[in-house]
Design a protein around this motif. Sequence first.
Motif, PDB file in Angstrom:
ATOM      1  N   VAL A  67       0.851  -1.190   0.000  1.00  0.00           N
ATOM      2  CA  VAL A  67       0.000   0.000   0.000  1.00  0.00           C
ATOM      3  C   VAL A  67       0.892   1.246   0.000  1.00  0.00           C
ATOM      4  O   VAL A  67       1.835   1.348   0.779  1.00  0.00           O
ATOM      5  CB  VAL A  67      -0.926   0.006   1.227  1.00  0.00           C
ATOM      6  CG1 VAL A  67      -1.819   1.246   1.208  1.00  0.00           C
ATOM      7  CG2 VAL A  67      -1.752  -1.268   1.267  1.00  0.00           C
ATOM      8  N   GLY A  68       0.602   2.186  -0.875  1.00  0.00           N
ATOM      9  CA  GLY A  68       1.391   3.408  -0.975  1.00  0.00           C
ATOM     10  C   GLY A  68       2.345   3.424  -2.143  1.00  0.00           C
ATOM     11  O   GLY A  68       2.912   4.467  -2.475  1.00  0.00           O
ATOM     12  N   SER A  69       2.524   2.279  -2.806  1.00  0.00           N
ATOM     13  CA  SER A  69       3.479   2.206  -3.905  1.00  0.00           C
ATOM     14  C   SER A  69       3.027   3.026  -5.111  1.00  0.00           C
ATOM     15  O   SER A  69       3.855   3.565  -5.851  1.00  0.00           O
ATOM     16  CB  SER A  69       3.706   0.746  -4.323  1.00  0.00           C
ATOM     17  OG  SER A  69       4.814   0.630  -5.193  1.00  0.00           O
ATOM     18  N   LYS A  70       1.728   3.143  -5.314  1.00  0.00           N
ATOM     19  CA  LYS A  70       1.231   3.951  -6.434  1.00  0.00           C
ATOM     20  C   LYS A  70       1.617   5.422  -6.256  1.00  0.00           C
ATOM     21  O   LYS A  70       1.808   6.155  -7.242  1.00  0.00           O
ATOM     22  CB  LYS A  70      -0.281   3.798  -6.571  1.00  0.00           C
ATOM     23  CG  LYS A  70      -0.717   2.457  -7.157  1.00  0.00           C
ATOM     24  CD  LYS A  70      -2.212   2.400  -7.372  1.00  0.00           C
ATOM     25  CE  LYS A  70      -2.627   1.105  -8.101  1.00  0.00           C
ATOM     26  NZ  LYS A  70      -2.312  -0.086  -7.306  1.00  0.00           N
ATOM     27  N   THR A  71       1.733   5.874  -5.013  1.00  0.00           N
ATOM     28  CA  THR A  71       2.203   7.239  -4.764  1.00  0.00           C
ATOM     29  C   THR A  71       3.642   7.393  -5.229  1.00  0.00           C
ATOM     30  O   THR A  71       4.008   8.421  -5.816  1.00  0.00           O
ATOM     31  CB  THR A  71       2.093   7.573  -3.264  1.00  0.00           C
ATOM     32  OG1 THR A  71       0.747   7.432  -2.838  1.00  0.00           O
ATOM     33  CG2 THR A  71       2.565   8.999  -2.990  1.00  0.00           C
ATOM     34  N   ASP A  72       4.469   6.373  -4.985  1.00  0.00           N
ATOM     35  CA  ASP A  72       5.849   6.395  -5.470  1.00  0.00           C
ATOM     36  C   ASP A  72       5.884   6.526  -6.994  1.00  0.00           C
ATOM     37  O   ASP A  72       6.674   7.300  -7.543  1.00  0.00           O
ATOM     38  CB  ASP A  72       6.580   5.117  -5.057  1.00  0.00           C
ATOM     39  CG  ASP A  72       6.997   5.118  -3.605  1.00  0.00           C
ATOM     40  OD1 ASP A  72       7.023   6.201  -2.989  1.00  0.00           O
ATOM     41  OD2 ASP A  72       7.314   4.036  -3.083  1.00  0.00           O
ATOM     42  N   VAL A  73       5.038   5.766  -7.669  1.00  0.00           N
ATOM     43  CA  VAL A  73       5.013   5.810  -9.137  1.00  0.00           C
ATOM     44  C   VAL A  73       4.640   7.206  -9.619  1.00  0.00           C
ATOM     45  O   VAL A  73       5.288   7.765 -10.520  1.00  0.00           O
ATOM     46  CB  VAL A  73       4.024   4.768  -9.687  1.00  0.00           C
ATOM     47  CG1 VAL A  73       3.876   4.929 -11.200  1.00  0.00           C
ATOM     48  CG2 VAL A  73       4.492   3.356  -9.358  1.00  0.00           C
ATOM     49  N   SER A  74       3.621   7.788  -9.021  1.00  0.00           N
ATOM     50  CA  SER A  74       3.190   9.125  -9.410  1.00  0.00           C
ATOM     51  C   SER A  74       4.296  10.147  -9.195  1.00  0.00           C
ATOM     52  O   SER A  74       4.555  11.006 -10.058  1.00  0.00           O
ATOM     53  CB  SER A  74       1.938   9.520  -8.616  1.00  0.00           C
ATOM     54  OG  SER A  74       1.515  10.816  -8.941  1.00  0.00           O
ATOM     55  N   ASN A  75       4.981  10.075  -8.050  1.00  0.00           N
ATOM     56  CA  ASN A  75       6.071  11.005  -7.752  1.00  0.00           C
ATOM     57  C   ASN A  75       7.228  10.826  -8.727  1.00  0.00           C
ATOM     58  O   ASN A  75       7.835  11.806  -9.178  1.00  0.00           O
ATOM     59  CB  ASN A  75       6.556  10.805  -6.318  1.00  0.00           C
ATOM     60  CG  ASN A  75       5.552  11.295  -5.286  1.00  0.00           C
ATOM     61  OD1 ASN A  75       4.685  12.125  -5.587  1.00  0.00           O
ATOM     62  ND2 ASN A  75       5.647  10.780  -4.069  1.00  0.00           N
TER      63      ASN A  75
END
Length: 276
Positions: A67-75
């Motif tokens: 959970v939270g990995s999609k935020t890494d991708v966006s950043n």
Amino acid sequence: MDLTDAKATGQQIPTAVHPKNKGPSRKISNPVDRDSRVYNMQHRCRGKAYIFNHDLFDASLKLSPRVGSKTDVSNLERALSQLDFEVLCFHNCDITSVRRNIKQLAELDHTDNDCVMVIVLSHGTHGMIYALDSYYHSDELWLPFTSDKCPSLAGKPKLFFIQACQGNKKDAGLTVQSDSSQMDSVAPQEYSIPTMADFMIAYSTIPGYVSWRNTTNGSWFIEALCEILITYGRQEDFLSMMTMVLLKVATLGRDYSQIPCVVSQLIRRVYFPPKQ
């Protein structure tokens, strides 16, 4: 909430053994003079940046969702696009797809590119990284890009980032208090370069330790990396920025600490000047 990217069971996985490369050296063109202190970043394109995001896994692996990995991708997409990279994202690939995509990237003609970048976001332990259905040794990511196998990237930066645990140890850190009131010769026509020159491999944590990830803001390492690249990407050289990333991650934790690990075989400074 902060989680780690360690394998849930803490199972020890054997390290792969790879045969030594043999054979005579080959002559290839080099995009920069021998004594240049900086890499040539004036090619037509910056280059490709591949992001392998793994936040779901086959049930047989008994790994929790990241959970939270999609935020890494966006950043990452935002930070790397601003530095003129062509960003391609691959989500929850199985091991066959990971290997196929890495092979295809290495086989491309990078003649008009400054460099290449590969980023993996996943669970991991003891030198291994997890794909959707299995694990692979981390050196499978960069070995296809050595200058003898990928001559169009010879003499160019090859940058790899691995956001994954390297074990199950947790660094409790140490609280500290600051004592400060404030925080010339002509190059020959030919020369040889080692096949493993021009690589930089950055791990989110040191061997044996977990890597922390916030369920809202993403992983500590990638969040810091993107912030530094966005703020200083046009000003500082790359390894200076990585030192800033280490500082930011090292001073981020409270109950636990984390320090990334940067292995650099870069032989010149890397800058990201704007493209025309």
